[in-house]
Design a protein around this motif. Structure first.
Motif, PDB file in Angstrom:
ATOM      1  N   GLU A 209       0.830  -1.130   0.285  1.00 29.44           N
ATOM      2  CA  GLU A 209      -0.213  -0.033  -0.135  1.00 29.44           C
ATOM      3  C   GLU A 209       0.867   1.117   0.182  1.00 29.44           C
ATOM      4  O   GLU A 209       2.060   1.244   0.366  1.00 29.44           O
ATOM      5  N   PRO A 210       0.347   2.356  -0.600  1.00 27.16           N
ATOM      6  CA  PRO A 210       1.074   3.795  -0.546  1.00 27.16           C
ATOM      7  C   PRO A 210       1.422   4.185   1.014  1.00 27.16           C
ATOM      8  O   PRO A 210       0.460   3.794   1.677  1.00 27.16           O
ATOM      9  N   PHE A 211       2.417   4.833   1.167  1.00 24.64           N
ATOM     10  CA  PHE A 211       2.815   5.036   2.651  1.00 24.64           C
ATOM     11  C   PHE A 211       1.951   6.258   2.820  1.00 24.64           C
ATOM     12  O   PHE A 211       1.811   6.942   2.137  1.00 24.64           O
ATOM     13  N   ARG A 212       1.617   6.153   4.013  1.00 28.65           N
ATOM     14  CA  ARG A 212       0.749   7.399   4.507  1.00 28.65           C
ATOM     15  C   ARG A 212       1.304   8.331   5.524  1.00 28.65           C
ATOM     16  O   ARG A 212       1.988   7.575   6.678  1.00 28.65           O
ATOM     17  N   THR A 213       1.437   9.655   5.540  1.00 26.68           N
ATOM     18  CA  THR A 213       2.019  10.313   6.646  1.00 26.68           C
ATOM     19  C   THR A 213       1.049  10.428   7.659  1.00 26.68           C
ATOM     20  O   THR A 213      -0.076  10.086   7.800  1.00 26.68           O
ATOM     21  N   ASP A 214       1.400  11.221   8.802  1.00 30.05           N
ATOM     22  CA  ASP A 214       0.551  11.345   9.969  1.00 30.05           C
ATOM     23  C   ASP A 214      -0.676  11.987   9.616  1.00 30.05           C
ATOM     24  O   ASP A 214      -1.938  12.058  10.158  1.00 30.05           O
ATOM     25  N   GLU A 215      -0.504  12.961   8.289  1.00 29.47           N
ATOM     26  CA  GLU A 215      -1.779  13.618   8.096  1.00 29.47           C
ATOM     27  C   GLU A 215      -2.669  12.969   7.128  1.00 29.47           C
ATOM     28  O   GLU A 215      -3.550  13.390   6.624  1.00 29.47           O
ATOM     29  N   GLY A 216      -2.272  11.739   6.621  1.00 30.34           N
ATOM     30  CA  GLY A 216      -3.017  10.819   5.906  1.00 30.34           C
ATOM     31  C   GLY A 216      -2.685  11.071   4.345  1.00 30.34           C
ATOM     32  O   GLY A 216      -3.256  10.744   3.351  1.00 30.34           O
ATOM     33  N   ASN A 217      -1.589  11.872   4.017  1.00 27.55           N
ATOM     34  CA  ASN A 217      -1.233  12.225   2.721  1.00 27.55           C
ATOM     35  C   ASN A 217      -0.085  11.177   2.155  1.00 27.55           C
ATOM     36  O   ASN A 217       0.318  10.309   2.767  1.00 27.55           O
ATOM     37  N   LEU A 218       0.239  11.228   0.908  1.00 32.82           N
ATOM     38  CA  LEU A 218       1.251  10.670   0.254  1.00 32.82           C
ATOM     39  C   LEU A 218       2.432  11.204   0.232  1.00 32.82           C
ATOM     40  O   LEU A 218       2.601  12.159   0.216  1.00 32.82           O
ATOM     41  N   ILE A 219       3.453  10.606  -0.357  1.00 31.78           N
ATOM     42  CA  ILE A 219       5.066  11.108  -0.577  1.00 31.78           C
ATOM     43  C   ILE A 219       5.489  10.472  -1.868  1.00 31.78           C
ATOM     44  O   ILE A 219       5.454   9.452  -2.238  1.00 31.78           O
ATOM     45  N   ILE A 220       5.917  11.390  -2.750  1.00 34.31           N
ATOM     46  CA  ILE A 220       6.387  11.060  -4.014  1.00 34.31           C
ATOM     47  C   ILE A 220       7.821  11.470  -3.669  1.00 34.31           C
ATOM     48  O   ILE A 220       8.553  12.643  -3.154  1.00 34.31           O
ATOM     49  N   ASP A 221       8.588  10.374  -3.968  1.00 34.51           N
ATOM     50  CA  ASP A 221      10.155  10.427  -3.784  1.00 34.51           C
ATOM     51  C   ASP A 221      10.842  10.919  -5.089  1.00 34.51           C
ATOM     52  O   ASP A 221      10.624  10.180  -6.103  1.00 34.51           O
ATOM     53  N   LEU A 222      11.609  11.942  -5.116  1.00 34.70           N
ATOM     54  CA  LEU A 222      12.124  12.484  -6.538  1.00 34.70           C
ATOM     55  C   LEU A 222      13.738  11.995  -6.441  1.00 34.70           C
ATOM     56  O   LEU A 222      14.302  12.220  -5.398  1.00 34.70           O
ATOM     57  N   HIS A 223      13.919  11.145  -7.303  1.00 34.21           N
ATOM     58  CA  HIS A 223      15.110  10.738  -7.669  1.00 34.21           C
ATOM     59  C   HIS A 223      16.080  11.383  -8.602  1.00 34.21           C
ATOM     60  O   HIS A 223      16.241  11.384  -9.543  1.00 34.21           O
ATOM     61  N   LEU A 224      16.854  12.580  -7.979  1.00 35.17           N
ATOM     62  CA  LEU A 224      17.313  13.568  -8.659  1.00 35.17           C
ATOM     63  C   LEU A 224      18.766  13.418  -8.771  1.00 35.17           C
ATOM     64  O   LEU A 224      19.442  14.095  -9.776  1.00 35.17           O
ATOM     65  N   GLY A 225      19.601  12.523  -7.892  1.00 33.82           N
ATOM     66  CA  GLY A 225      20.857  12.406  -8.032  1.00 33.82           C
ATOM     67  C   GLY A 225      21.745  13.664  -7.509  1.00 33.82           C
ATOM     68  O   GLY A 225      22.697  13.666  -6.942  1.00 33.82           O
ATOM     69  N   ARG A 226      21.448  14.769  -8.227  1.00 38.80           N
ATOM     70  CA  ARG A 226      22.119  16.028  -7.698  1.00 38.80           C
ATOM     71  C   ARG A 226      21.345  17.206  -7.825  1.00 38.80           C
ATOM     72  O   ARG A 226      20.486  17.246  -8.952  1.00 38.80           O
ATOM     73  N   ILE A 227      20.993  18.223  -7.027  1.00 39.09           N
ATOM     74  CA  ILE A 227      20.344  19.395  -7.176  1.00 39.09           C
ATOM     75  C   ILE A 227      21.118  20.801  -7.214  1.00 39.09           C
ATOM     76  O   ILE A 227      21.800  20.914  -6.446  1.00 39.09           O
ATOM     77  N   GLY A 228      21.190  21.265  -8.195  1.00 37.70           N
ATOM     78  CA  GLY A 228      22.074  22.248  -8.369  1.00 37.70           C
ATOM     79  C   GLY A 228      21.575  23.700  -7.685  1.00 37.70           C
ATOM     80  O   GLY A 228      22.465  24.212  -7.174  1.00 37.70           O
ATOM     81  N   ASN A 229      20.246  23.836  -7.515  1.00 38.30           N
ATOM     82  CA  ASN A 229      19.833  24.926  -6.677  1.00 38.30           C
ATOM     83  C   ASN A 229      18.784  24.575  -5.685  1.00 38.30           C
ATOM     84  O   ASN A 229      17.542  24.663  -6.005  1.00 38.30           O
ATOM     85  N   PRO A 230      19.007  24.398  -4.554  1.00 36.25           N
ATOM     86  CA  PRO A 230      17.988  23.713  -3.739  1.00 36.25           C
ATOM     87  C   PRO A 230      17.114  24.773  -3.259  1.00 36.25           C
ATOM     88  O   PRO A 230      15.888  24.385  -3.232  1.00 36.25           O
ATOM     89  N   ARG A 231      17.539  26.119  -3.096  1.00 39.79           N
ATOM     90  CA  ARG A 231      16.600  26.979  -2.788  1.00 39.79           C
ATOM     91  C   ARG A 231      15.532  27.294  -3.658  1.00 39.79           C
ATOM     92  O   ARG A 231      14.443  27.484  -3.369  1.00 39.79           O
ATOM     93  N   GLN A 232      15.895  27.208  -5.074  1.00 34.91           N
ATOM     94  CA  GLN A 232      14.997  27.578  -6.050  1.00 34.91           C
ATOM     95  C   GLN A 232      13.982  26.598  -6.197  1.00 34.91           C
ATOM     96  O   GLN A 232      12.708  26.735  -6.435  1.00 34.91           O
ATOM     97  N   LEU A 233      14.323  25.216  -6.135  1.00 32.40           N
ATOM     98  CA  LEU A 233      13.715  24.042  -6.374  1.00 32.40           C
ATOM     99  C   LEU A 233      12.672  23.838  -5.121  1.00 32.40           C
ATOM    100  O   LEU A 233      11.589  23.836  -5.484  1.00 32.40           O
TER     101      LEU A 233
END
Length: 262
Positions: free
Chosen positions: A177-201
């Motif tokens: 089953e999809p993982f549920r947070t304490d708020e009942g939401n879902l999580i999408i994991d982004l497999h990015l490898g490297r993030i050039g600009n964390p603040r902007q993203l």
């Protein structure tokens, strides 16, 4: 309690033991979620029992709340506290500018709310969590269940405009089953490898309809405590750019939450 801790657990325990030294009686303390934060919560319980430390804790998940009560920490809600003196939490990754990826344990929303409602945030981590560029650890994005696949598509489209190495996304699962947070939401994991600009993203992800919050913690952390298995502890402060290296005792408490992120 395990007789022989792994080197990673020793490092986490050392970082937690050092970080708890910054907690003083009378403080309202945010309590993070994850394997490293569990060491911190247990050490706070030891100080309450052995030193008479008087604090109240605001946990960032149901798991942390249960552990805090178990070790004798008085738990209140963030609305009751209104503002916190200090939050101590772990991280899945951190870079030289003390930007973080958090949410491996699925509590990123409450963790970010609690951290930003604090005078200071201290991050505790083992040395392996330090990276030159964020992104090797999948970036969690919490989304509401309604239209989650549409939101996921919008996020993937957004990534095309950013300096990232990869764009693959997955819905986090818990068994079948999809993982549920304490708020009942879902999580999408982004497999990015490297993030050039964390603040902007971080800013742009939160503009996508359906996204509740993302696991990039930028300009939130004030101090990082890095533990090593040999007893060394390094404390870095973002404000005065200081680095302090000392030694601490290896904690003697067993590690719970060892199967979830920091």
């Amino acid at each position: 309690m395990p007789e022989n801790l792994s080197q990673i657990d020793q490092a986490k325990a050392n970082a937690a033991r050092k970080a708890v030294e910054f907690v003083e009686s009378g403080m309202k303390v945010g309590l993070g979620t994850g394997s490293t934060a569990a060491w911190m919560v247990r050490r706070l319980g030891e100080r309450i029992r052995d030193e008479g430390l008087q604090i109240v804790g605001v946990p960032t998940s149901g798991r942390t709340a249960a552990l805090a009560r178990e070790v004798g920490i008085r738990v209140i809600t963030l609305d009751e506290a209104k503002w916190l003196d200090l939050t101590i939490d772990g991280a899945d990754e951190f870079d030289a500018e003390m930007n973080l990826i958090k949410g491996g344990g699925g509590a990123l929303l409450q963790e970010k709310i609690v951290a930003t409602a604090s005078d200071k945030m201290i991050v505790i981590a083992d040395a392996a969590k330090e990276v030159a560029h964020l992104g090797a650890f999948p970036l969690p994005v919490e989304v509401i269940p309604f239209g989650a696949e549409v939101t996921r598509g919008l996020v993937e489209e957004l990534l095309g405009a950013f300096d990232v190495m990869g764009r693959r996304t997955t819905i986090r699962m818990s068994g079948d089953e999809p993982f549920r947070t304490d708020e009942g939401n879902l999580i999408i994991d982004l497999h990015l490898g490297r993030i050039g600009n964390p603040r902007q993203l971080a800013l742009m992800l939160n503009q996508v309809p359906g996204v509740v919050e993302n696991g990039l913690f930028v300009d939130i952390c004030d101090r990082i405590v890095i533990g090593h298995a040999d007893g060394r502890v390094e404390v870095r402060d973002i404000h005065d750019l200081s680095i302090e290296v000392s030694e601490t005792l290896i904690a003697e408490t067993g590690n719970i939450f060892s199967n979830i992120g920091d």
